[in-house]
Scaffold this active site. Structure first.
Site, mmCIF file in Angstrom:
data_model
loop_
_atom_site.group_PDB
_atom_site.id
_atom_site.type_symbol
_atom_site.label_atom_id
_atom_site.label_comp_id
_atom_site.label_asym_id
_atom_site.label_seq_id
_atom_site.Cartn_x
_atom_site.Cartn_y
_atom_site.Cartn_z
ATOM 1 N N ASN A 10 0.883 -1.173 0.000
ATOM 2 C CA ASN A 10 0.000 0.000 0.000
ATOM 3 C C ASN A 10 0.918 1.219 0.000
ATOM 4 O O ASN A 10 1.512 1.540 1.024
ATOM 5 C CB ASN A 10 -0.893 -0.038 1.253
ATOM 6 C CG ASN A 10 -1.693 1.234 1.426
ATOM 7 O OD1 ASN A 10 -1.776 2.059 0.515
ATOM 8 N ND2 ASN A 10 -2.285 1.400 2.598
ATOM 9 N N TRP A 11 1.013 1.851 -1.153
ATOM 10 C CA TRP A 11 1.962 2.971 -1.264
ATOM 11 C C TRP A 11 1.420 4.274 -0.673
ATOM 12 O O TRP A 11 2.141 5.251 -0.593
ATOM 13 C CB TRP A 11 2.368 3.159 -2.736
ATOM 14 C CG TRP A 11 3.477 2.244 -3.145
ATOM 15 C CD1 TRP A 11 3.838 1.063 -2.548
ATOM 16 C CD2 TRP A 11 4.409 2.431 -4.230
ATOM 17 N NE1 TRP A 11 4.916 0.505 -3.200
ATOM 18 C CE2 TRP A 11 5.283 1.328 -4.240
ATOM 19 C CE3 TRP A 11 4.561 3.414 -5.210
ATOM 20 C CZ2 TRP A 11 6.315 1.196 -5.172
ATOM 21 C CZ3 TRP A 11 5.578 3.279 -6.150
ATOM 22 C CH2 TRP A 11 6.451 2.182 -6.119
ATOM 23 N N LYS A 12 0.140 4.284 -0.314
ATOM 24 C CA LYS A 12 -0.444 5.500 0.278
ATOM 25 C C LYS A 12 -0.141 6.713 -0.615
ATOM 26 O O LYS A 12 -0.159 6.586 -1.827
ATOM 27 C CB LYS A 12 0.058 5.671 1.714
ATOM 28 C CG LYS A 12 -0.152 4.396 2.540
ATOM 29 C CD LYS A 12 0.101 4.574 4.014
ATOM 30 C CE LYS A 12 -0.147 3.250 4.719
ATOM 31 N NZ LYS A 12 -0.050 3.349 6.166
ATOM 32 N N HIS A 93 -9.597 1.386 4.711
ATOM 33 C CA HIS A 93 -8.341 1.604 5.438
ATOM 34 C C HIS A 93 -8.591 2.574 6.588
ATOM 35 O O HIS A 93 -9.338 3.542 6.444
ATOM 36 C CB HIS A 93 -7.264 2.154 4.499
ATOM 37 C CG HIS A 93 -5.897 2.091 5.121
ATOM 38 N ND1 HIS A 93 -5.495 2.996 6.078
ATOM 39 C CD2 HIS A 93 -4.876 1.220 4.963
ATOM 40 C CE1 HIS A 93 -4.267 2.663 6.463
ATOM 41 N NE2 HIS A 93 -3.869 1.597 5.809
ATOM 42 N N GLU A 95 -6.921 4.897 7.735
ATOM 43 C CA GLU A 95 -6.591 6.298 7.434
ATOM 44 C C GLU A 95 -7.750 6.985 6.721
ATOM 45 O O GLU A 95 -7.836 8.214 6.720
ATOM 46 C CB GLU A 95 -5.290 6.363 6.610
ATOM 47 C CG GLU A 95 -4.087 6.050 7.493
ATOM 48 C CD GLU A 95 -2.857 5.565 6.752
ATOM 49 O OE1 GLU A 95 -2.794 5.687 5.515
ATOM 50 O OE2 GLU A 95 -1.947 5.041 7.441
ATOM 51 N N GLU A 163 -5.668 -4.723 10.475
ATOM 52 C CA GLU A 163 -4.600 -3.752 10.714
ATOM 53 C C GLU A 163 -4.853 -2.996 12.016
ATOM 54 O O GLU A 163 -5.654 -2.046 12.048
ATOM 55 C CB GLU A 163 -4.541 -2.739 9.568
ATOM 56 C CG GLU A 163 -4.243 -3.353 8.222
ATOM 57 C CD GLU A 163 -3.642 -2.333 7.252
ATOM 58 O OE1 GLU A 163 -2.555 -2.598 6.746
ATOM 59 O OE2 GLU A 163 -4.262 -1.278 7.044
ATOM 60 N N GLY A 169 2.607 2.003 10.736
ATOM 61 C CA GLY A 169 3.662 2.997 10.608
ATOM 62 C C GLY A 169 4.424 3.286 11.893
ATOM 63 O O GLY A 169 5.179 4.253 11.970
ATOM 64 N N SER A 208 3.112 -2.350 10.231
ATOM 65 C CA SER A 208 4.547 -2.530 10.503
ATOM 66 C C SER A 208 5.067 -3.925 10.166
ATOM 67 O O SER A 208 5.996 -4.425 10.802
ATOM 68 C CB SER A 208 4.892 -2.168 11.953
ATOM 69 O OG SER A 208 4.625 -0.793 12.190
ATOM 70 N N GLY A 229 2.753 -1.278 4.212
ATOM 71 C CA GLY A 229 2.920 0.118 3.835
ATOM 72 C C GLY A 229 4.379 0.445 3.568
ATOM 73 O O GLY A 229 4.914 0.186 2.490
ATOM 74 N N GLY A 230 5.042 0.999 4.577
ATOM 75 C CA GLY A 230 6.412 1.494 4.417
ATOM 76 C C GLY A 230 7.364 0.510 3.757
ATOM 77 O O GLY A 230 8.169 0.898 2.890
#
Ligand code: PGA
Length: 253
Positions: A10-12, A93, A95, A163, A169, A208, A229-230
């Site tokens: 997930n590159w956000k 998500h 966010e 999640e 993150g 994470s 993500g990251g």
């Protein structure tokens, strides 16, 4: 059993044209690990170009509108994502649930819209730290899942991602026992709604996940992959997670 591991980046709000080289590199890693289903949910601006350089990875979006078209400034329909080359989309998500006020009903509608447009769905759920500390995580997340799950949800077009919001993150993850308990609770909740189909549905862990913890997380019986993500922003960091998924599949075979 026999669920194919699914590992999705997930590159956000990250990624410019210059990063298409990473898409291509990740597509090559996917090709080298064919037992694992690998994808990248890119910012919408990169979906079309990313689809041309995706190799064996699929390309997905990160959100879609529940309607096909209309006066919704700034929104994209599932059909538009599909035409651009997306074959999956993330819905729900945290966010977006938190910052954009998306409700469980919105997320069910968006997931339905994606399915109608022929796009597969990764439906996200997860608890806050306050809920976990109160000892209510399984109940709250299972309720959230059942309230945002479309009525006709099936394993061939929908996967769930658990999640924990406090793990996204932050570099912190729940204990492996807590992940196992949650995923088993979610599988039971799914079974209460969709019966035997629940055994086929993939439940991903997200928050994470990285090359150091992926093997342990994916060794848990009900963890069928990851939403990352990251650690999905470069092939170098993402490859060990895909590798771990492949090894887990080989070990289970
Ligand atoms: P993270 O993000 O891997 O950077 O924690 C996961 C997600 O939000 O999907």
């Amino acid at each position: 059993m026999g669920r194919r591991k699914l590992v999705v980046g997930n590159w956000k709000m990250n990624g410019m044209r210059a990063h298409l080289d990473e898409v291509e590199a990740i597509g090559r890693v996917a090709a080298a690990h064919p037992s694992v289903e690998v994808g990248l949910c890119l910012p919408a601006t990169l979906i079309m170009a990313g689809s041309e350089r995706r190799g064996a990875a699929f390309i997905g979006g990160q959100n879609c509108h529940m309607d096909i078209s209309g006066a919704y400034t700034g929104s994209l329909s599932a059909e538009m994502l599909a035409e651009a080359g997306a074959t999956w989309v993330i819905t729900g998500h945290s966010e977006r649930r938190e910052a954009r006020g998306e409700t469980n009903a919105d997320i069910a509608s968006k997931s339905e819209a994606a399915h109608k447009a022929g796009i597969n769905v990764i439906l996200c759920v997860g608890e806050t730290l306050a809920v976990r500390d109160a000892g209510k995580a399984e109940q709250v997340v299972a309720d959230q899942l059942l309230a945002s799950l479309p009525d006709d949800a099936a394993a061939d077009w929908l996967a769930v991602a658990y999640e924990p919001i406090w793990a996204i993150g932050t570099g912190r993850i729940p204990t492996l026992e807590a992940v196992a308990t949650m995923h088993a609770a979610l599988r039971a909740a799914l079974a209460s709604r969709i019966g035997a189909e629940a055994d086929k549905m993939r439940i991903l862990y997200g928050g994470s996940m990285n090359g150091d913890n992926a093997a342990d997380l994916m060794a848990i019986a009900d963890v069928d992959g990851g939403l990352v993500g990251g650690a999905s922003l470069s092939a170098k960091k993402f490859a060990p997670i895909i590798e771990a998924a492949e090894q887990r599949m080989a070990a289970a075979a």
